[in-house]
Design a protein around this motif. Structure first.
Motif, PDB file in Angstrom:
ATOM      1  N   ASP B  41       0.827  -1.215   0.000  1.00 30.25           N
ATOM      2  CA  ASP B  41       0.000   0.000   0.000  1.00 30.25           C
ATOM      3  C   ASP B  41       0.858   1.261   0.000  1.00 30.25           C
ATOM      4  OD1 ASP B  41      -2.251  -1.557   0.006  1.00 30.25           O
ATOM      5  OD2 ASP B  41      -2.579  -1.433   2.166  1.00 30.25           O
ATOM      6  N   LYS B  42       1.970   1.203   0.736  1.00 34.47           N
ATOM      7  CA  LYS B  42       2.835   2.392   0.831  1.00 34.47           C
ATOM      8  C   LYS B  42       3.540   2.703  -0.493  1.00 34.47           C
ATOM      9  CE  LYS B  42       3.913   1.895   5.769  1.00 34.47           C
ATOM     10  NZ  LYS B  42       3.566   3.199   6.322  1.00 34.47           N
ATOM     11  N   VAL B  43       3.856   1.668  -1.263  1.00 34.40           N
ATOM     12  CA  VAL B  43       4.604   1.914  -2.506  1.00 34.40           C
ATOM     13  C   VAL B  43       3.712   1.830  -3.747  1.00 34.40           C
ATOM     14  CG1 VAL B  43       6.787   1.137  -1.521  1.00 34.40           C
ATOM     15  CG2 VAL B  43       5.341  -0.513  -2.716  1.00 34.40           C
ATOM     16  N   GLY B  44       2.443   1.493  -3.552  1.00 38.07           N
ATOM     17  CA  GLY B  44       1.493   1.526  -4.676  1.00 38.07           C
ATOM     18  C   GLY B  44       1.542   0.337  -5.609  1.00 38.07           C
ATOM     19  N   VAL B  45       1.772  -0.847  -5.051  1.00 38.18           N
ATOM     20  CA  VAL B  45       1.704  -2.056  -5.869  1.00 38.18           C
ATOM     21  C   VAL B  45       0.828  -3.081  -5.153  1.00 38.18           C
ATOM     22  CG1 VAL B  45       3.991  -1.706  -6.887  1.00 38.18           C
ATOM     23  CG2 VAL B  45       3.772  -3.073  -4.820  1.00 38.18           C
ATOM     24  N   THR B  46       0.606  -4.220  -5.789  1.00 36.89           N
ATOM     25  CA  THR B  46      -0.187  -5.261  -5.149  1.00 36.89           C
ATOM     26  C   THR B  46       0.700  -6.059  -4.188  1.00 36.89           C
ATOM     27  OG1 THR B  46       0.289  -6.853  -6.899  1.00 36.89           O
ATOM     28  CG2 THR B  46      -1.669  -5.494  -7.172  1.00 36.89           C
ATOM     29  N   ARG B  47       0.042  -6.733  -3.248  1.00 32.42           N
ATOM     30  CA  ARG B  47       0.804  -7.564  -2.309  1.00 32.42           C
ATOM     31  C   ARG B  47       1.563  -8.654  -3.044  1.00 32.42           C
ATOM     32  NH1 ARG B  47       0.622 -12.179   0.671  1.00 32.42           N
ATOM     33  NH2 ARG B  47      -1.177 -12.960  -0.468  1.00 32.42           N
ATOM     34  N   GLN B  48       0.938  -9.151  -4.140  1.00 33.07           N
ATOM     35  CA  GLN B  48       1.588 -10.223  -4.900  1.00 33.07           C
ATOM     36  C   GLN B  48       2.923  -9.768  -5.478  1.00 33.07           C
ATOM     37  OE1 GLN B  48      -1.644  -9.506  -5.124  1.00 33.07           O
ATOM     38  NE2 GLN B  48      -2.672 -11.400  -4.516  1.00 33.07           N
ATOM     39  N   THR B  49       3.014  -8.484  -5.799  1.00 32.24           N
ATOM     40  CA  THR B  49       4.279  -7.971  -6.351  1.00 32.24           C
ATOM     41  C   THR B  49       5.359  -7.925  -5.270  1.00 32.24           C
ATOM     42  OG1 THR B  49       3.179  -6.727  -8.100  1.00 32.24           O
ATOM     43  CG2 THR B  49       5.356  -5.956  -7.439  1.00 32.24           C
ATOM     44  N   ILE B  50       4.969  -7.547  -4.063  1.00 27.65           N
ATOM     45  CA  ILE B  50       5.934  -7.565  -2.952  1.00 27.65           C
ATOM     46  C   ILE B  50       6.392  -9.001  -2.691  1.00 27.65           C
ATOM     47  CG2 ILE B  50       6.265  -7.098  -0.495  1.00 27.65           C
ATOM     48  CD1 ILE B  50       6.097  -4.583  -2.216  1.00 27.65           C
ATOM     49  N   ALA B  65      12.069   0.445  -6.671  1.00 30.16           N
ATOM     50  CA  ALA B  65      13.148   0.147  -5.725  1.00 30.16           C
ATOM     51  C   ALA B  65      13.397   1.344  -4.812  1.00 30.16           C
ATOM     52  CB  ALA B  65      14.412  -0.218  -6.494  1.00 30.16           C
ATOM     53  N   PHE B  66      13.408   2.542  -5.384  1.00 29.87           N
ATOM     54  CA  PHE B  66      13.603   3.745  -4.568  1.00 29.87           C
ATOM     55  C   PHE B  66      12.427   3.954  -3.613  1.00 29.87           C
ATOM     56  CE2 PHE B  66      16.918   5.262  -7.570  1.00 29.87           C
ATOM     57  CZ  PHE B  66      17.865   5.651  -6.633  1.00 29.87           C
ATOM     58  N   ARG B  67      11.223   3.680  -4.085  1.00 28.50           N
ATOM     59  CA  ARG B  67      10.046   3.838  -3.219  1.00 28.50           C
ATOM     60  C   ARG B  67      10.145   2.905  -2.008  1.00 28.50           C
ATOM     61  NH1 ARG B  67       5.484   6.425  -5.283  1.00 28.50           N
ATOM     62  NH2 ARG B  67       5.645   6.983  -7.486  1.00 28.50           N
ATOM     63  N   ILE B  68      10.561   1.662  -2.271  1.00 25.16           N
ATOM     64  CA  ILE B  68      10.679   0.689  -1.180  1.00 25.16           C
ATOM     65  C   ILE B  68      11.747   1.146  -0.185  1.00 25.16           C
ATOM     66  CG2 ILE B  68      11.361  -1.686  -0.640  1.00 25.16           C
ATOM     67  CD1 ILE B  68      10.076  -2.503  -3.342  1.00 25.16           C
ATOM     68  N   VAL B  79      18.753  -2.044   0.761  1.00 20.32           N
ATOM     69  CA  VAL B  79      17.592  -2.875   0.424  1.00 20.32           C
ATOM     70  C   VAL B  79      17.954  -3.860  -0.694  1.00 20.32           C
ATOM     71  CG1 VAL B  79      15.174  -2.865  -0.290  1.00 20.32           C
ATOM     72  CG2 VAL B  79      16.099  -0.942   1.023  1.00 20.32           C
ATOM     73  N   PHE B  80      18.532  -3.332  -1.747  1.00 20.30           N
ATOM     74  CA  PHE B  80      18.959  -4.177  -2.872  1.00 20.30           C
ATOM     75  C   PHE B  80      20.474  -4.070  -2.987  1.00 20.30           C
ATOM     76  CE2 PHE B  80      14.680  -2.704  -3.819  1.00 20.30           C
ATOM     77  CZ  PHE B  80      14.024  -3.890  -4.129  1.00 20.30           C
ATOM     78  N   TYR B  81      21.117  -5.191  -3.214  1.00 23.65           N
ATOM     79  CA  TYR B  81      22.572  -5.144  -3.327  1.00 23.65           C
ATOM     80  C   TYR B  81      23.064  -6.293  -4.193  1.00 23.65           C
ATOM     81  CZ  TYR B  81      22.315  -8.741   0.289  1.00 23.65           C
ATOM     82  OH  TYR B  81      22.013  -9.865   0.994  1.00 23.65           O
ATOM     83  N   LEU B  82      24.281  -6.127  -4.639  1.00 23.86           N
ATOM     84  CA  LEU B  82      24.907  -7.168  -5.446  1.00 23.86           C
ATOM     85  C   LEU B  82      25.609  -8.153  -4.525  1.00 23.86           C
ATOM     86  CD1 LEU B  82      26.442  -4.979  -8.285  1.00 23.86           C
ATOM     87  CD2 LEU B  82      24.690  -6.709  -8.575  1.00 23.86           C
ATOM     88  N   GLU B  83      25.373  -9.416  -4.778  1.00 23.34           N
ATOM     89  CA  GLU B  83      26.031 -10.422  -3.953  1.00 23.34           C
ATOM     90  C   GLU B  83      27.540 -10.399  -4.193  1.00 23.34           C
ATOM     91  OE1 GLU B  83      25.019 -14.461  -4.855  1.00 23.34           O
ATOM     92  OE2 GLU B  83      25.404 -15.105  -2.816  1.00 23.34           O
ATOM     93  N   ASN B  84      27.897 -10.200  -5.458  1.00 25.90           N
ATOM     94  CA  ASN B  84      29.313 -10.172  -5.797  1.00 25.90           C
ATOM     95  C   ASN B  84      29.588  -8.928  -6.642  1.00 25.90           C
ATOM     96  OD1 ASN B  84      31.936 -10.701  -6.339  1.00 25.90           O
ATOM     97  ND2 ASN B  84      31.579 -12.568  -7.531  1.00 25.90           N
ATOM     98  N   PRO B  85      29.958  -7.815  -6.003  1.00 30.44           N
ATOM     99  CA  PRO B  85      30.141  -6.555  -6.733  1.00 30.44           C
ATOM    100  C   PRO B  85      31.173  -6.651  -7.852  1.00 30.44           C
ATOM    101  CG  PRO B  85      30.116  -6.179  -4.371  1.00 30.44           C
ATOM    102  CD  PRO B  85      30.177  -7.648  -4.564  1.00 30.44           C
ATOM    103  N   SER B  86      32.069  -7.603  -7.785  1.00 33.67           N
ATOM    104  CA  SER B  86      33.088  -7.707  -8.831  1.00 33.67           C
ATOM    105  C   SER B  86      32.471  -8.082 -10.177  1.00 33.67           C
ATOM    106  CB  SER B  86      34.142  -8.739  -8.442  1.00 33.67           C
ATOM    107  OG  SER B  86      33.543 -10.014  -8.342  1.00 33.67           O
ATOM    108  N   ASP B  87      31.200  -8.577 -10.150  1.00 30.34           N
ATOM    109  CA  ASP B  87      30.518  -8.880 -11.414  1.00 30.34           C
ATOM    110  C   ASP B  87      30.366  -7.633 -12.280  1.00 30.34           C
ATOM    111  OD1 ASP B  87      30.290 -11.495 -10.724  1.00 30.34           O
ATOM    112  OD2 ASP B  87      28.213 -11.336 -10.029  1.00 30.34           O
ATOM    113  N   LEU B  88      30.344  -6.470 -11.613  1.00 30.78           N
ATOM    114  CA  LEU B  88      30.171  -5.223 -12.364  1.00 30.78           C
ATOM    115  C   LEU B  88      31.373  -4.926 -13.250  1.00 30.78           C
ATOM    116  CD1 LEU B  88      28.593  -2.879  -9.669  1.00 30.78           C
ATOM    117  CD2 LEU B  88      27.468  -3.914 -11.623  1.00 30.78           C
ATOM    118  N   ASN B  89      32.487  -5.562 -12.949  1.00 30.86           N
ATOM    119  CA  ASN B  89      33.686  -5.317 -13.753  1.00 30.86           C
ATOM    120  C   ASN B  89      33.594  -5.974 -15.119  1.00 30.86           C
ATOM    121  OD1 ASN B  89      34.745  -3.921 -11.596  1.00 30.86           O
ATOM    122  ND2 ASN B  89      35.726  -5.739 -10.722  1.00 30.86           N
ATOM    123  N   THR B  90      32.680  -6.926 -15.233  1.00 27.47           N
ATOM    124  CA  THR B  90      32.516  -7.632 -16.498  1.00 27.47           C
ATOM    125  C   THR B  90      31.303  -7.093 -17.227  1.00 27.47           C
ATOM    126  OG1 THR B  90      33.361  -9.608 -15.426  1.00 27.47           O
ATOM    127  CG2 THR B  90      32.288  -9.897 -17.564  1.00 27.47           C
TER     128      THR B  90
END
Lengths: 148, 95
Positions: B41-50, B65-68, B79-90
């Motif tokens: 309700d706070k971010v304006g989506v359905t519960r199923q989406t959460i 993502a920013f709303r959450i 809230v959201f993060y990369l498990e392995n930031p080194s993946d960004l190098n590729t």
């Protein structure tokens, strides 16, 4: 199973039931004789218009019944908003359906070019439409269930 | 970004096919055990989406993502993060 998944399955059921049942009754009026006669084309025009009207009417009734039954049995009201995930699922599912219908359309044109009758072309278009709609609804179910 | 998820003890979920994980379940718990419906309700989506986001079946848009993150008063990376930031190098993700 979520509301969206159940809705997709109900819609699939409509797609698989309405056109065959309608065709079973309506095709009995197909004019015999010259397959290229104007009456044949008029018949197919009426057939398509009738199919659209019947489909919309039956789907509205089934959707209302489904909504009531779903609320009674699950105690959950249907979501009153369509969010970004719903729109993405809808778009991807529609894309899959369009692929199928495009193939069917090409098939219908090839049949016509190869000397097929207008009735064969229209029949192919209807089959393609039903398959496309079924793929659309199956895709929705799949995306809601497995992720998008 | 899509498909199946693998949950973990801390409530983080990984979106299969991407290295993105999220802490929404834990953050909800830390915020007075906020329900999925309340967050929806706070971010304006359905519960199923959460539910789908928590299970890693759906990767939200940047706006959602920013709303959450805003609901939890936390930076996006919390809230959201990369498990392995080194993946960004590729380019294109994992090598």
């Amino acid at each position: 199973m979520s509301y969206q998944e159940r809705r997709a399955l109900v819609s699939l059921l409509c797609t698989l039931l309405i056109p065959p049942v309608y065709a079973r009754y309506a095709l009995s009026g197909l004019p015999a004789g010259d397959p290229y006669a104007p009456e044949v084309l008029r018949f197919w025009g009426n057939f398509f218009v009738g199919l659209i009207v019947i489909s919309v009417g039956v789907r509205v009734v089934i959707t209302i019944v489904f909504s009531i039954v779903n609320t009674v049995f699950t105690r959950q009201v249907e979501p009153d908003i369509t969010d970004e995930r719903d729109r993405l699922v809808e778009l991807k599912a529609m894309r899959n359906g369009q692929y199928i219908f495009s193939l069917g359309f090409i098939g219908a044109m090839v049949a016509l070019a190869a000397g097929g009758t207008p009735s064969a072309m229209f029949a192919l278009l209807i089959v393609a439409g039903v398959f496309a709609s079924a793929v659309d609804e199956l895709s929705q179910f799949w995306f809601y269930r497995r992720g998008v | 970004m899509n498909s199946r998820s693998s949950g973990s003890i801390d409530g983080a979920c990984e979106v299969a096919g991407t290295p993105i994980k999220n802490n929404i379940r834990r953050l909800r718990f830390d915020h007075d055990e906020m329900t999925q419906q309340q967050l929806a309700d706070k971010v304006g989506v359905t519960r199923q989406t959460i539910v789908a986001i928590e299970q890693g079946k759906y990767s939200p848009s940047l706006e959602l993502a920013f709303r959450i993150a805003r609901v939890f008063n936390a930076p996006l990376e919390a809230v959201f993060y990369l498990e392995n930031p080194s993946d960004l190098n590729t380019p294109g993700g994992k090598s």
